[in-house]
Enzyme design. Structure first.
Site: not given
Length: 206
Positions: A42-43
């Site tokens: 993800g991020c």
């Protein structure tokens, strides 16, 4: 953590300083004697922050991997216009940790059941993925993933992919959690990352 920004060219654009990551990061770009592994969770702000805490990790670099384009930048990747995935290159000391230990540390930092992104970040560019550089690493990933499958009643959707060119992200993304701690904490909290991780894995030690 110190930042490895080798091969990054700074340019001006859209009224602010940006960076074009036009040269792939190589294992030899890391600290002497280190080995490199790449994780997508993800991020990349959060993935970088999570791995910086791990024993034996020497350097982390946020960036982009798995796309066909010869370069990558945040505007293109975050909009979904490329095939790249946000990821983090982890340079580690093989005398203090190993690839399998880092794999086991990776799982509690992600939601491996979510094929559409991670937490509030949606899109294929935010999906989970593990990358192998050779047959040994591929086998380790497969074994690590198999070890958690019985924990859930849904399939693990984390991709297993060959390690391709990794392009460092713009400088302002590197060590974001250290440079902007309040903004980072607000983002991580409002995105629901830790709440979801606690649901899946239980409370994790800091």
């Amino acid at each position: 953590m110190r930042r490895l920004l080798l091969g990054i060219t700074l340019v001006l654009g859209l009224g602010h300083q940006a960076a074009v990551a036009n040269q792939p990061l190589q294992e030899q770009d890391g600290p002497p004697g280190s080995e490199m592994a790449v994780f997508a969770g993800g991020c990349f702000w959060c993935t970088e922050a999570d791995f910086d805490k791990k024993t034996g990790v020497l350097e982390t670099v946020s960036g982009y991997i798995a796309g066909d384009a010869e370069t990558a930048n945040y505007k293109a990747v975050s909009s979904g216009r490329t095939d790249h995935i946000e990821a983090v290159a982890v340079f580690y000391d093989p005398e203090k940790t190993d690839f399998r230990t880092l794999l086991d540390a990776y799982w509690p930092t992600v939601d491996p059941l979510d094929a559409g992104g991670q937490f509030c970040d949606r899109g294929a560019q935010y999906r989970t993925a593990l990358f192998y550089d050779d047959a040994r690493e591929k086998k380790a990933i497969e074994e690590s993933r198999a070890s958690i499958e019985n924990r859930f009643d849904k399939p693990i959707v984390t991709d297993i992919l060959p390690q391709t060119a990794f392009y460092p992200a713009e400088e302002y993304h590197q060590d974001y959690y250290q440079k902007n701690p309040l903004r980072y904490r607000y983002y991580r909290t409002t995105c629901g990352r830790d709440n979801r991780l606690n649901e899946l894995w239980g409370e994790q030690p800091e």
